[in-house]
Scaffold this motif. Structure first.
Motif, PDB file in Angstrom:
ATOM      1  N   ILE A 125       0.510  -1.484  -0.288  1.00 50.61           N
ATOM      2  CA  ILE A 125      -0.047   0.173   0.030  1.00 50.61           C
ATOM      3  C   ILE A 125       0.615   1.127  -0.061  1.00 50.61           C
ATOM      4  O   ILE A 125       0.355   2.297  -0.761  1.00 50.61           O
ATOM      5  CB  ILE A 125      -0.980   0.257   1.631  1.00 50.61           C
ATOM      6  CG1 ILE A 125      -2.209  -1.100   1.692  1.00 50.61           C
ATOM      7  CG2 ILE A 125      -1.939   0.899   1.208  1.00 50.61           C
ATOM      8  CD1 ILE A 125      -2.690  -1.570   2.668  1.00 50.61           C
ATOM      9  N   GLU A 126       1.733   1.040   0.882  1.00 47.43           N
ATOM     10  CA  GLU A 126       2.709   2.125   0.773  1.00 47.43           C
ATOM     11  C   GLU A 126       3.936   2.498  -0.229  1.00 47.43           C
ATOM     12  O   GLU A 126       4.194   4.139  -0.497  1.00 47.43           O
ATOM     13  CB  GLU A 126       3.832   2.733   2.174  1.00 47.43           C
ATOM     14  CG  GLU A 126       3.278   2.755   3.211  1.00 47.43           C
ATOM     15  CD  GLU A 126       2.667   3.670   4.013  1.00 47.43           C
ATOM     16  OE1 GLU A 126       2.169   4.896   3.338  1.00 47.43           O
ATOM     17  OE2 GLU A 126       2.182   4.081   4.939  1.00 47.43           O
ATOM     18  N   SER A 127       4.074   1.578  -0.609  1.00 53.25           N
ATOM     19  CA  SER A 127       5.233   1.532  -1.932  1.00 53.25           C
ATOM     20  C   SER A 127       3.777   1.792  -3.362  1.00 53.25           C
ATOM     21  O   SER A 127       4.327   2.777  -4.315  1.00 53.25           O
ATOM     22  CB  SER A 127       5.300   0.226  -2.526  1.00 53.25           C
ATOM     23  OG  SER A 127       6.500  -0.510  -1.362  1.00 53.25           O
ATOM     24  N   LEU A 128       2.569   1.389  -3.616  1.00 52.03           N
ATOM     25  CA  LEU A 128       2.246   1.940  -4.356  1.00 52.03           C
ATOM     26  C   LEU A 128       1.518   3.826  -4.546  1.00 52.03           C
ATOM     27  O   LEU A 128       1.821   4.388  -5.530  1.00 52.03           O
ATOM     28  CB  LEU A 128       0.831   0.950  -5.073  1.00 52.03           C
ATOM     29  CG  LEU A 128       0.467  -0.039  -5.153  1.00 52.03           C
ATOM     30  CD1 LEU A 128      -0.727  -0.425  -5.690  1.00 52.03           C
ATOM     31  CD2 LEU A 128       1.390  -0.002  -6.534  1.00 52.03           C
ATOM     32  N   HIS A 129       1.373   4.127  -3.867  1.00 48.62           N
ATOM     33  CA  HIS A 129       1.132   6.262  -2.934  1.00 48.62           C
ATOM     34  C   HIS A 129       3.092   6.259  -3.445  1.00 48.62           C
ATOM     35  O   HIS A 129       2.458   7.284  -4.084  1.00 48.62           O
ATOM     36  CB  HIS A 129       0.938   5.673  -1.987  1.00 48.62           C
ATOM     37  CG  HIS A 129      -0.126   5.293  -1.691  1.00 48.62           C
ATOM     38  ND1 HIS A 129      -1.663   6.530  -1.865  1.00 48.62           N
ATOM     39  CD2 HIS A 129      -1.366   5.088  -0.833  1.00 48.62           C
ATOM     40  CE1 HIS A 129      -2.423   5.483  -1.807  1.00 48.62           C
ATOM     41  NE2 HIS A 129      -2.726   4.757  -0.769  1.00 48.62           N
ATOM     42  N   ILE A 130       3.727   5.908  -2.764  1.00 46.31           N
ATOM     43  CA  ILE A 130       5.067   6.925  -2.825  1.00 46.31           C
ATOM     44  C   ILE A 130       6.103   6.329  -4.418  1.00 46.31           C
ATOM     45  O   ILE A 130       6.193   7.902  -5.022  1.00 46.31           O
ATOM     46  CB  ILE A 130       5.716   6.529  -2.157  1.00 46.31           C
ATOM     47  CG1 ILE A 130       5.550   6.618  -0.270  1.00 46.31           C
ATOM     48  CG2 ILE A 130       7.049   6.606  -1.670  1.00 46.31           C
ATOM     49  CD1 ILE A 130       5.775   6.456   0.426  1.00 46.31           C
ATOM     50  N   CYS A 143      12.354   1.067  -1.329  1.00 43.88           N
ATOM     51  CA  CYS A 143      11.382   0.181  -1.262  1.00 43.88           C
ATOM     52  C   CYS A 143      12.034  -1.197  -0.755  1.00 43.88           C
ATOM     53  O   CYS A 143      11.357  -1.577   0.702  1.00 43.88           O
ATOM     54  CB  CYS A 143      10.958  -0.951  -2.700  1.00 43.88           C
ATOM     55  SG  CYS A 143       9.558  -2.242  -1.893  1.00 43.88           S
ATOM     56  N   ASN A 144      13.002  -1.414  -0.209  1.00 41.44           N
ATOM     57  CA  ASN A 144      14.243  -1.846   0.523  1.00 41.44           C
ATOM     58  C   ASN A 144      14.231  -1.373   1.455  1.00 41.44           C
ATOM     59  O   ASN A 144      14.028  -1.789   2.729  1.00 41.44           O
ATOM     60  CB  ASN A 144      15.381  -2.130  -0.314  1.00 41.44           C
ATOM     61  CG  ASN A 144      15.477  -3.639  -1.369  1.00 41.44           C
ATOM     62  OD1 ASN A 144      14.481  -4.480  -1.351  1.00 41.44           O
ATOM     63  ND2 ASN A 144      16.156  -3.479  -1.545  1.00 41.44           N
ATOM     64  N   GLY A 145      14.245  -0.157   1.881  1.00 44.53           N
ATOM     65  CA  GLY A 145      14.244   0.809   2.928  1.00 44.53           C
ATOM     66  C   GLY A 145      13.218   0.543   3.508  1.00 44.53           C
ATOM     67  O   GLY A 145      13.345  -0.046   4.602  1.00 44.53           O
ATOM     68  N   LEU A 146      12.467   0.692   3.488  1.00 47.49           N
ATOM     69  CA  LEU A 146      10.714   1.206   3.216  1.00 47.49           C
ATOM     70  C   LEU A 146      10.731  -1.056   4.116  1.00 47.49           C
ATOM     71  O   LEU A 146      10.103  -0.720   5.729  1.00 47.49           O
ATOM     72  CB  LEU A 146       9.551   0.936   2.771  1.00 47.49           C
ATOM     73  CG  LEU A 146       8.354   1.027   3.043  1.00 47.49           C
ATOM     74  CD1 LEU A 146       7.678   2.363   3.947  1.00 47.49           C
ATOM     75  CD2 LEU A 146       7.310   1.280   1.416  1.00 47.49           C
TER      76      LEU A 146
END
Length: 250
Positions: A125-130, A143-146
């Motif tokens: 969800i966070e990745s699709l937004h950012i 993405c890996n840091g997240l």
């Protein structure tokens, strides 16, 4: 919100992902969920090392609940493995939707292995937004840091719950575990934009509740397949009627 000018290196993008995870709404949700999950693992007599490794390798709270409950109650390993696998299948469409945002012409396949493993509902969800707002060469690092921050949060608070389990009331542990499905439901409802999304969500809730009340095995899978199929058919019929109405108008 970060944009393509926010990072001048992959290391900075990785740290940006870590910072975003620690300030995300999913941080307290994940912390509370894994405190409850750690307490559950302790109550079933599993070790702290086992809990940490299962968090890293399974990396899905619902699948971990199935794994811990199955092993803790003495279920056959083949049954536990099948249940965990079926639970994990729901993440496959998320991986398929996420990888096109990460892959560039210069991206090597091995660079996508970690993001594929890291894919969970919160990370997705966070990745699709950012990710669409980031420069393509920094997306994998971000993405890996997240994901590393989310996984570190889960592992840390899982251990907190494990060692607090002796003093944690069962009702409180159950309430913490309940945070996860509620947060996923709210996030999914917020992301439901089209009629197809909303109908699928509503049908999934109705079918899932009914099948669980009737004690149907694999109720989550059947409600997902059935609700998604019905929503697709409803959407097709609605569009066909809309097109027919447009043609009938002069």
């Amino acid at each position: 919100m970060p944009d393509s000018r926010s990072f001048d290196s992959s290391a900075a993008a990785f740290l940006g992902g870590v910072k975003h995870a620690l300030t995300s709404v999913f941080f307290p949700v994940m912390a509370g969920t894994y405190i409850g999950l750690g307490a559950l693992a302790h109550d079933f007599g599993l070790s702290a090392w086992w809990l940490t490794l299962s968090t890293i390798f399974v990396w899905a709270a619902p699948a971990q609940v199935i794994l811990i409950s199955g092993i803790g109650t003495g279920a056959a390993m083949i049954e536990v493995a099948l249940a965990v696998t079926l639970s994990a299948i729901r993440l496959f469409p998320m991986v398929v939707a996420l990888l096109p945002l990460l892959r560039t012409r210069t991206t090597r396949t091995r660079e996508l292995v970690l993001p594929a493993h890291f894919t969970s509902v919160s990370m997705w969800i966070e990745s699709l937004h950012i990710l669409p707002k980031l420069a393509s060469e920094h997306r994998v690092a971000y993405c890996n840091g997240l994901s590393v921050a989310f996984m570190g949060t889960a592992a840390t608070f899982g251990l907190v719950g494990f060692f607090l389990a002796a003093g944690l009331p069962p009702l409180y542990a159950a309430a913490l575990l309940f945070i996860t499905p509620i947060s996923f439901l709210i996030s999914t409802a917020r992301s439901a934009v089209t009629m197809l999304d909303r109908v699928a969500l509503a049908l999934g809730i109705v079918l899932g509740t009914a099948l669980a009340a009737l004690h149907v095995e694999f109720d989550l899978m059947w409600s997902g397949v059935g609700g998604g199929t019905l929503a697709y058919l409803v959407n097709r019929i609605w569009k066909s009627r809309a097109r027919a109405g447009d043609k009938a108008d002069p």
